[in-house]
Scaffold this motif. Structure first.
Motif, PDB file in Angstrom:
ATOM      1  N   GLU A 172      -3.434   8.061  -4.570  1.00  0.00           N
ATOM      2  CA  GLU A 172      -2.952   7.901  -5.939  1.00  0.00           C
ATOM      3  C   GLU A 172      -2.218   6.575  -6.161  1.00  0.00           C
ATOM      4  O   GLU A 172      -1.884   6.244  -7.303  1.00  0.00           O
ATOM      5  CB  GLU A 172      -2.019   9.070  -6.293  1.00  0.00           C
ATOM      6  N   HIS A 173      -1.963   5.830  -5.091  1.00  0.00           N
ATOM      7  CA  HIS A 173      -1.219   4.581  -5.281  1.00  0.00           C
ATOM      8  C   HIS A 173      -2.158   3.496  -5.796  1.00  0.00           C
ATOM      9  O   HIS A 173      -3.212   3.243  -5.201  1.00  0.00           O
ATOM     10  CB  HIS A 173      -0.571   4.133  -3.974  1.00  0.00           C
ATOM     11  N   PRO A 174      -1.797   2.825  -6.880  1.00  0.00           N
ATOM     12  CA  PRO A 174      -2.724   1.869  -7.500  1.00  0.00           C
ATOM     13  C   PRO A 174      -2.925   0.575  -6.724  1.00  0.00           C
ATOM     14  O   PRO A 174      -3.787  -0.225  -7.106  1.00  0.00           O
ATOM     15  CB  PRO A 174      -2.075   1.593  -8.861  1.00  0.00           C
ATOM     16  N   ARG A 190       4.345  -4.888  -8.696  1.00  0.00           N
ATOM     17  CA  ARG A 190       4.450  -3.426  -8.743  1.00  0.00           C
ATOM     18  C   ARG A 190       5.571  -2.963  -7.828  1.00  0.00           C
ATOM     19  O   ARG A 190       5.587  -3.263  -6.633  1.00  0.00           O
ATOM     20  CB  ARG A 190       3.135  -2.775  -8.345  1.00  0.00           C
ATOM     21  N   PHE A 192      -5.286   2.840  -3.346  1.00  0.00           N
ATOM     22  CA  PHE A 192      -6.139   3.998  -3.608  1.00  0.00           C
ATOM     23  C   PHE A 192      -6.593   4.672  -2.310  1.00  0.00           C
ATOM     24  O   PHE A 192      -7.754   5.048  -2.153  1.00  0.00           O
ATOM     25  CB  PHE A 192      -7.343   3.602  -4.458  1.00  0.00           C
ATOM     26  N   GLN A 199       4.774  -1.323 -12.717  1.00  0.00           N
ATOM     27  CA  GLN A 199       4.702  -2.771 -12.736  1.00  0.00           C
ATOM     28  C   GLN A 199       5.663  -3.322 -13.771  1.00  0.00           C
ATOM     29  O   GLN A 199       5.773  -2.809 -14.876  1.00  0.00           O
ATOM     30  CB  GLN A 199       3.276  -3.208 -13.071  1.00  0.00           C
ATOM     31  N   ARG A 230     -11.099  -4.233  -1.256  1.00  0.00           N
ATOM     32  CA  ARG A 230     -11.382  -4.060  -2.684  1.00  0.00           C
ATOM     33  C   ARG A 230     -12.354  -5.127  -3.174  1.00  0.00           C
ATOM     34  O   ARG A 230     -13.281  -4.844  -3.941  1.00  0.00           O
ATOM     35  CB  ARG A 230     -10.078  -4.100  -3.490  1.00  0.00           C
ATOM     36  N   GLU A 272       0.938  -1.538 -18.039  1.00  0.00           N
ATOM     37  CA  GLU A 272       0.702  -2.639 -17.120  1.00  0.00           C
ATOM     38  C   GLU A 272       0.434  -3.901 -17.917  1.00  0.00           C
ATOM     39  O   GLU A 272      -0.175  -3.850 -18.990  1.00  0.00           O
ATOM     40  CB  GLU A 272      -0.457  -2.310 -16.177  1.00  0.00           C
ATOM     41  N   CYS A 307       0.820  -1.216   0.000  1.00  0.00           N
ATOM     42  CA  CYS A 307       0.000   0.000   0.000  1.00  0.00           C
ATOM     43  C   CYS A 307       0.853   1.264   0.000  1.00  0.00           C
ATOM     44  O   CYS A 307       1.846   1.365   0.722  1.00  0.00           O
ATOM     45  CB  CYS A 307      -0.913   0.015   1.225  1.00  0.00           C
ATOM     46  N   SER A 332       7.539  -0.099  -5.889  1.00  0.00           N
ATOM     47  CA  SER A 332       7.261   1.204  -5.284  1.00  0.00           C
ATOM     48  C   SER A 332       8.435   1.620  -4.417  1.00  0.00           C
ATOM     49  O   SER A 332       9.211   0.790  -3.948  1.00  0.00           O
ATOM     50  CB  SER A 332       5.993   1.146  -4.416  1.00  0.00           C
ATOM     51  N   GLU A 376      -6.659  -5.799  -9.943  1.00  0.00           N
ATOM     52  CA  GLU A 376      -7.968  -5.479 -10.487  1.00  0.00           C
ATOM     53  C   GLU A 376      -8.681  -6.711 -11.040  1.00  0.00           C
ATOM     54  O   GLU A 376      -9.895  -6.696 -11.214  1.00  0.00           O
ATOM     55  CB  GLU A 376      -7.866  -4.411 -11.571  1.00  0.00           C
ATOM     56  N   LYS A 419       7.836   6.777  -9.610  1.00  0.00           N
ATOM     57  CA  LYS A 419       6.452   6.454  -9.293  1.00  0.00           C
ATOM     58  C   LYS A 419       6.250   4.945  -9.359  1.00  0.00           C
ATOM     59  O   LYS A 419       7.000   4.238 -10.026  1.00  0.00           O
ATOM     60  CB  LYS A 419       5.509   7.157 -10.269  1.00  0.00           C
TER      61      LYS A 419
END
Length: 884
Positions: free
Chosen positions: A35-37, A455, A40, A534, A178, A545, A16, A457, A153, A531
Motif C-alpha cells: 500500500e505504500h506509494p 513524501r 507498492f 506528500q 518501476r 499530491e 520504501c 512516512s 510516477e 499515513k
C-alpha cells in the motif's frame, strides 16, 4: 498471533514502505508494503535482508566515558558542562555538531534548534553535504527554494528518461524496477544513461553516453544551445515565468562543437542523437544523483540540467521535469529542518534577516545564528586547527566517509572533547570518542522520514529498546535542558513533529514551499496512525499530491525561476604522477560503511571484499591480472584493493566502492585517497574525479579462509573480512610468508591447542591447505597460494554449516574442491535467493534462455530485480560460447 507494524526502510532516499512482522517467538520477518506509494510492495536486496541486521551483536548498550561504562545522568551532565564551558570561554562557534541523513526528522529538528537557536551558532552540518548539497544549491539558485518538482510516477509517464550520474539499478533499485516495468509495458519509452561506466543500469538503456568525468556541464550547455534553435524552445514559458535566459544561452552558445566533444569525450553522432531525442520528446524526465552532485562543478551541473527543462517548459507537468534522486533515507527531512550549515528550518534562509527573526520568535530563542556555519570539509579543518574544541557526531562515520579521511581522523583524535552518538561500540569514529551515547536503530526508532518525491512516512518501532539505548532527539533534548534551555521539554516524537509542522506554517503566506501546517496539531494517536503523505499540505486546504512549477510560481521574490549562466569546466585532473581518474560510489548490496548491511551474510555473498574496476588494456599495461591486488594512491593517502578487470570501465579510470572501513579491511578506506576538493557554491566534496596512481601490489602469499569465530588478522598485510553463514569469510595477502601457519591459524582463528589440524602442502607450487575440526564441525580452513587463491569460495563458506562426520567431506576441503555430491553454486549473482553463477549457467545449458525463464527455474531476479542485467549477461555469454 504476533504483531505487524508498517514502517519505512532505513536505506536510500526511495523511502520504501515495509511491513515488519514479529511472531510470538520474537522472530522478525520483513516484506514490502503493497500500500505504500513509493514501492507498492517492492523491496531491494538490502530491504529484503533487514531482519538479518537487527541483532544486538556489537551494539552500544550503555553510555561510556573514556572507555568505562557510565550512567546517563553522568554522561549527559558531562556533555552539557563541557559544551557550556567551551561556549563561555571561546564563544558559540567553538562547538559543532556533525549529523546524518540516517537521523529521523524529529532528531534533526532538535539538533538544528539546539545549535542554531539556543547555542547561537550554525556549526551544524551533515553527511548529506557529501551527497545532496549541490542539488540543494542548484534548486535554490534556479527556483528560489530547495524544491523537488515532480513525483516518482513521472518516470513511468515520461516518453524519455535521462539518467545522468545515477546507477539506478544498484543505488535506487526499486525506482529502477518501476522504470524497467514501465519500459517493458511501453517499449516506446526511451532511456538514456549518461555515465563514464557501463553500469548495470545500462541494461535497459537505448543509448549509453560514456561521458568523461565532469563532462555533464558541457553536454547540457550544448543541449541548451541546441534547444534554443529548435521548435522545442518554449518562449511563452520563458517570458512569463523565468529570468536570465539570454545570459544562459549566450554562455552555452559560446561553447564550440569541438569544445563540447573534447570535454565530454563523446562521439558527435551520439551527441546528436541525444539532442534529437530531447528535442523531439515532450515528456522528458532527467534524473540525477551522486555522479552529478559529488563534483567540483556539481551545482553548475544541476543548473545546466534545470536550464534545459526551463527552456522547454518541461517542468511540473506529468512525465516532465528535473528529478534529484536523494541518496540517504532522510536527507530530504534534514533539509526540511535546516540540517545543513547554510539553512534554517522549514526551508528558510539563514542569510535572510526576516527568516532569522521569524524562526527566533517562533522558538522563543535567546539567539539565532546570524551567518552560515562551517560546512563538512571546513568543519573538520576547524577541528584540526583548534577553532572547534567540542564536537558531537551523530549517526555517521566521518573517519570513513569524508575525503582526506586520514586527516579527518587525526583532527577528531586531537579534538579536546568528542561526543559520538551511535548504535555500535566499534566504528572507525567511535574509537576517538570521549563520550559514547547509545542510540536506537531501525526497528527501535520512532519518527518520520522524507523521500525523494517529498513524501513523509513514519518509521515505527517494533522491537524493545535494547539496554539503555535512547533516541537521538531525547539525548539532545536532555543536553539542552542541562545547558539551561527550557524549550526542550519534549515527551515524545509526536511533540516535535507537531512543532516542526507548526513552524512550517508560521507566517507562511505561500511564499515558502515547505508547509505541512495541516499536521501542526497532530497528537500522539494521530501521529501513530499517520499515513504517508506528500508535502506541501497547508492547513485548511484539500490534501492532494502536488507537482511544482507547471505554471510558474517559483520562490524567488518575483515568483520567477532563474536561468543560470555557467561555463564548462576542464574535466581532466590527471598528470604524469597521478595518471588515472578515481571514481567512488556504492554497490548493490551494501550501505555506507556497512555497520548495518555488513551483519548480513547474504548481502556479503555477492561482493565480499573491496574492488577496483580497471579496463583490460590498463590492467595489461600495469601487469595486473584479474583478482590480483592493486594499490591506489593520491597525494593524500593510499588503499589496497582487489582488481576487477572489466571493459565496463573506461580506459584511464578506476571505480572503487566507498563502503569498506578499518573494521572489515586492512587498508581499503577509499576516502583516505580522495582529495578534499569541493564545489565552490555547495561545498560538496568531489568524490567522482580524483587523480590517482595505480600500481600492482606484490605479495608472496595469498590466502582465503573461513572460520566459525571472528578472525583477528591484524598482522596480515592485506585482509578483507565478511560475515558468512555459520561464521566469517576472509581474504588475505602477505608480503612475506608466515613461518608456522598452524600456529598462525591457532592465534588468528582462536583454535585450541588440543585440536589437531588436517593439512596439505606442495612446496613446489606453494599451495597449502589447513583445516581444523571439532567433532563434525569445521572450525576454520585456510587456503594459501603464491597467486590469488582459486578455491570455490561459496562452496568453502558452505562447509561452515555442513556435517563433517564423513571423512570424505573433510578431505574435500583439503583437496580444495567440492565433491560430486556437493556442486559449487559459484559466485553469488542473486542475493535475494542466494543463486550462484554456476547454477544459472546450468539452467541456461538446460534450456533457460531468458531472464524470465531463469526466474521461473531458480527465482533469481524475481525479487529486487537488481541482478537481472547480470543474469542477462551470463545468458548471452553462454549462448555465444555454445555458438563457437
Amino acid at each position: 498471533m504476533g504483531t505487524e507494524v508498517r514502517t519505512t526502510c532505513p536505506y536510500c532516499g526511495v523511502g520504501c514502505g515495509v511491513i515488519a512482522r514479529v511472531d510470538e517467538a520474537g522472530t522478525v520477518t520483513v516484506n514490502g508494503d503493497p500500500e505504500h506509494p513509493a514501492n507498492f510492495g517492492r523491496l531491494c536486496s538490502k530491504g529484503s535482508a533487514l531482519a538479518e541486521t537487527i541483532d544486538l551483536d556489537g551494539r552500544l548498550l550503555h553510555p561510556e566515558i573514556d572507555g568505562r561504562q557510565a550512567g546517563w545522568d553522568e554522561a549527559l551532565a558531562l556533555v552539557a558542562n563541557r559544551f557550556s564551558e567551551t561556549i563561555a570561554q571561546h564563544g558559540p562557534d567553538a562547538v559543532a555538531f556533525y549529523v546524518s541523513g540516517q537521523l529521523l526528522t524529529e532528531d534533526y529538528y532538535v539538533a538544528n534548534k539546539l545549535m542554531k537557536g539556543f547555542i547561537g551558532s550554525a556549526n551544524i552540518d551533515t553527511n548529506s553535504r557529501l551527497c545532496m548539497s549541490s542539488s540543494v544549491a542548484g534548486h535554490r539558485r534556479a527556483f528560489g527554494s530547495d524544491t523537488v518538482p515532480g513525483l516518482y510516477e513521472d518516470l513511468e509517464l515520461a516518453d524519455l528518461v535521462v539518467l545522468t550520474g545515477s546507477n539506478l539499478a544498484w543505488c535506487h533499485p526499486v525506482i529502477y524496477q518501476r522504470l524497467a516495468a514501465a519500459k517493458a509495458a511501453r517499449p516506446g519509452l526511451k532511456i538514456v544513461v549518461i555515465d563514464p561506466r557501463r553500469t548495470m543500469t545500462c541494461d535497459i538503456a537505448d543509448l549509453h553516453l560514456a561521458i568523461r568525468p565532469d563532462g555533464d556541464v558541457a553536454l547540457f550547455m550544448g543541449l541548451l544551445a541546441h534547444l534554443a534553435a529548435s521548435p522545442a524552445i518554449d518562449q511563452n514559458y520563458i517570458g512569463a515565468h523565468t529570468e536570465g535566459f539570454g545570459a544562459a544561452f549566450a554562455a552555452a552558445a559560446a561553447l564550440t562543437v569541438d569544445g563540447l566533444l573534447d570535454r565530454t569525450g563523446l562521439p558527435a553522432m551520439q551527441v546528436r542523437e541525444f539532442f534529437r531525442l530531447f528535442e523531439t520528446t515532450e515528456k522528458v524526465v532527467t534524473c540525477y544523483s551522486q555522479g552529478v552532485n559529488q563534483s567540483a562543478s556539481g551545482t553548475d551541473k544541476v543548473n545546466a540540467i534545470i536550464n534545459c527543462h526551463l527552456a522547454t517548459g518541461r517542468i511540473g507537468r506529468p512525465g516532465m521535469g528535473p528529478f534529484s534522486l536523494t541518496g540517504q533515507p532522510n536527507a530530504m527531512g534534514g533539509r526540511e529542518v535546516g540540517g545543513l550549515a547554510n539553512m534554517l528550518a522549514a526551508h528558510m534562509a539563514i542569510e535572510n534577516a526576516g527568516d532569522r527573526d521569524r524562526v527566533q520568535r517562533f522558538w522563543n530563542a535567546p539567539d539565532i545564528a546570524g551567518k552560515p556555519g562551517l560546512k563538512a570539509v571546513d568543519l573538520f579543518r576547524a577541528v584540526e586547527e583548534g577553532r572547534v574544541k567540542a564536537l558531537w557526531i551523530m549517526a555517521t562515520n566521518p573517519v570513513v566517509s569524508m575525503p582526506d579521511a586520514r586527516r579527518v581522523e587525526a583532527a577528531i583524535a586531537a579534538c579536546p572533547f568528542v561526543v559520538v552518538s551511535d548504535m555500535l561500540c566499534e566504528t572507525d569514529t567511535t574509537r576517538h570518542a570521549h563520550v559514547l551515547l547509545p542510540s536506537l536503530g531501525w526497528g527501535e526508532k520512532d519518527g518520520t522520514v522524507t523521500n525523494s518525491e517529498r513524501r513523509i512516512s513514519r518509521q515505527r518501532p517494533f522491537l524493545a529498546l535494547p539496554g539503555e539505548a535512547r533516541a537521538d532527539w531525547w539525548q539532545m533534548a536532555e543536553v539542552g535542558r542541562r545547558m539551561g534551555f527550557a524549550a526542550f521539554d519534549y515527551t515524545s516524537p509526536a511533540d516535535i513533529f507537531a512543532e516542526h509542522a507548526a513552524l512550517s506554517a508560521f507566517e507562511n503566506d505561500g511564499s515558502r514551499d515547505f508547509d505541512i501546517g495541516a499536521y501542526a496539531e497532530t497528537a500522539a494517536p494521530a501521529y501513530d496512525a499517520l499515513k504517508p503523505f506528500q508535502w506541501p499540505q497547508p492547513f485548511g486546504k484539500e490534501k492532494k499530491e502536488t507537482r511544482f512549477f507547471a505554471e510558474g510560481g517559483f520562490f524567488h521574490p518575483d515568483r520567477k525561476a532563474r536561468f543560470v549562466a555557467i561555463e564548462a569546466p576542464a574535466t581532466d585532473r590527471t598528470d604524469s604522477t597521478y595518471p588515472f581518474t578515481l571514481n567512488t560510489g556504492r554497490i548493490r548490496d551494501q550501505w555506507h560503511t556497512m555497520t548495518r548491511t555488513g551483519k548480513s551474510a547474504r548481502l556479503s555473498s555477492h561482493i565480499a571484499e573491496p574492488f577496483a574496476e580497471i579496463h583490460p588494456r590498463d590492467a595489461m599495461e600495469l601487469g595486473v591480472a584479474d583478482a590480483a591486488l592493486v594499490q591506489i594512491e593520491s597525494s593524500y593517502g593510499k588503499a589496497i584493493i582487489r582488481a576487477l578487470v572489466t571493459d565496463r570501465q573506461a580506459r584511464g579510470s578506476v571505480f572503487v566502492p566507498m563502503h569498506w572501513s578499518d573494521q572489515n579491511s586492512a587498508e581499503a578506506r577509499i576516502g583516505a585517497v580522495v582529495k578534499p576538493t569541493t564545489d565552490p557554491v555547495s561545498s560538496q566534496p568531489a568524490s567522482k574525479n580524483v587523480a590517482v596512481a595505480v600500481s600492482r601490489y606484490r605479495a608472496s602469499t595469498y590466502g582465503f579462509a573461513v572460520s566459525m569465530a571472528k578472525p583477528d588478522v591484524a598482522d596480515a598485510d592485506y585482509w578483507a573480512l565478511a560475515k558468512a553463514d555459520g561464521g566469517w569469510r576472509l581474504e588475505l595477502a602477505f608480503h612475506d610468508g608466515i613461518e608456522d601457519w598452524t600456529a598462525w591459524c591457532r592465534k588468528s582463528f582462536g583454535i585450541a591447542d588440543h585440536i589437531e589440524p588436517l593439512g596439505y602442502a606442495d612446496q613446489q607450487s606453494g599451495d597449502r591447505r589447513i583445516a581444523f575440526f571439532d567433532g563434525e564441525r569445521l572450525l576454520a580452513a585456510l587456503f594459501l597460494a603464491r597467486e590469488p587463491v582459486a578455491v570455490a569460495r561459496n562452496w568453502a563458506v558452505s562447509q561452515l554449516t555442513a556435517d563433517h562426520s564423513d571423512l570424505r567431506r573433510r578431505f574435500a576441503i583439503i583437496a580444495g574442491r567440492p565433491g560430486a555430491d556437493r556442486p559449487d553454486p559459484g559466485a553469488t549473482v542473486c542475493s535475494c535467493f542466494s543463486v550462484g553463477v554456476n547454477q544459472i549457467v546450468a539452467a541456461v545449458q538446460s534450456g533457460c534462455r531468458s531472464v524470465e525463464a531463469i526466474g521461473n527455474e531458480l527465482k533469481a531476479g524475481t525479487n529486487c530485480g537488481s541482478c537481472r542485467a547480470e543474469i542477462r549477461g551470463i545468458i548471452n555469454a553462454c549462448v555465444a560460447d555454445a555458438a563457437e
